[in-house]
Design a protein around this motif. Structure first.
Motif, short mmCIF file in Angstrom:
data_model
loop_
_atom_site.label_atom_id
_atom_site.label_comp_id
_atom_site.label_asym_id
_atom_site.label_seq_id
_atom_site.Cartn_x
_atom_site.Cartn_y
_atom_site.Cartn_z
N VAL A 1 -4.82 4.34 6.78
CA VAL A 1 -5.03 2.95 6.38
C VAL A 1 -4.59 2.06 7.54
O VAL A 1 -3.41 2.00 7.88
CB VAL A 1 -4.25 2.59 5.11
N THR B 1 0.84 -1.21 0.00
CA THR B 1 0.00 0.00 0.00
C THR B 1 0.87 1.25 0.00
O THR B 1 0.60 2.21 -0.74
CB THR B 1 -0.93 0.00 1.23
N ILE C 1 -7.55 -0.57 -1.81
CA ILE C 1 -7.35 0.43 -0.76
C ILE C 1 -7.12 1.80 -1.40
O ILE C 1 -7.69 2.81 -0.97
CB ILE C 1 -6.17 0.04 0.14
#
Length: 261
Positions: free
Chosen positions: A85, A23, A222
């Motif tokens: 996140v 990510t 995401i």
């Protein structure tokens, strides 16, 4: 619409691990400035690479005070927080009878309390920035049960969905969107280290796509949920499991053998 995170500041917990690292890399490619939280300083160094602009912090996300202090340092350094996140998590393969209270508390703290602490700590900065986005990594176990971990993990990941809905409702007026992703069988370094050869071979036969998924395939949803492409999405979740949630009572090979013969 191509995701564009230029000028935005993103916190990624568990930033040194498989999904967290993937990510972070993807967010960096799309222009975000990063703050990575993890328990391992070594993992953080590997995840940040040669990027001097990335902030790293060794943080125990189950410690509310430590989380609040770390988020304050992020806002102080970058002037804002736009994205959170919550990736940090984990479980133990224990039955109900074999789960000590301390293990239950630890797993619930890591998978459910920690995202709450992080949301609570980051939301004021997001308000000051005019809005933001939160994504918490839950699990397919939130809808079924965990095959690799115990009841503590299943319960905590199910609780993440309730936290996501409730936080989304309360924070919507502040233009803060809150969503979750539910990975299925993802081959992270953590998973790679703990599974046995039989499980490694068996899982792909149960997944309609016929393979383990990668951390990058979780990072992409995401990114979507944190970007303006998902501006109308809040309080919801996205399953990333290669189709495992479809719930076939058999593996793909047996299923098709009965129909193609």
């Amino acid at each position: 619409m191509s995701p564009d995170l230029k000028g935005r500041v993103a916190i990624v917990t568990g930033g040194g691990g498989g999904i967290g690292r993937a990510t972070a890399l993807l967010f960096r490619q799309h222009g975000a400035r990063l703050a990575l939280f993890d328990r391992s300083e070594e993992s953080l160094r590997a995840a940040s690479g040669e990027d001097d602009g990335t902030m790293t912090a060794v943080v125990d996300v189950t410690d509310a005070a430590a989380v609040a202090a770390a988020c304050a340092r992020v806002e102080e350094r970058f002037g804002r927080i736009d994205i959170l996140v919550n990736v940090a998590g984990g479980g133990l393969p224990r039955t109900l009878d074999a789960t000590p209270a301390a293990d239950w508390d630890r797993i619930v703290a890591l998978n459910l309390s920690a995202p709450f602490y992080c949301i609570q700590a980051a939301a004021p900065a997001m308000r000051r920035a005019g809005g933001g986005a939160v994504v918490t990594v839950s699990s397919l176990a939130a809808l079924q049960i965990s095959l690799n971990n115990g009841a503590s993990y299943t319960s905590a990941k199910s609780g993440v969905l309730g936290l996501t809905r409730h936080a989304a409702f309360e924070l919507a007026r502040d233009r803060i969107r809150v969503n979750a992703v539910l990975p299925g069988p993802i081959m992270t370094p953590q998973m790679d280290a703990k599974i046995d050869p039989a499980t490694r071979e068996a899982i792909p036969r149960k997944v309609p796509l016929g393979r383990w998924l990668t951390p990058e395939e979780v990072a992409a949803p995401i990114l979507f949920l944190c970007s303006d492409a998902a501006s109308g999405c809040t309080g919801t979740h996205l399953v990333v499991d290669g189709g495992l949630h479809i719930g076939s009572p058999t593996d793909a090979a047996t299923y098709f053998a009965r129909r193609d013969g």
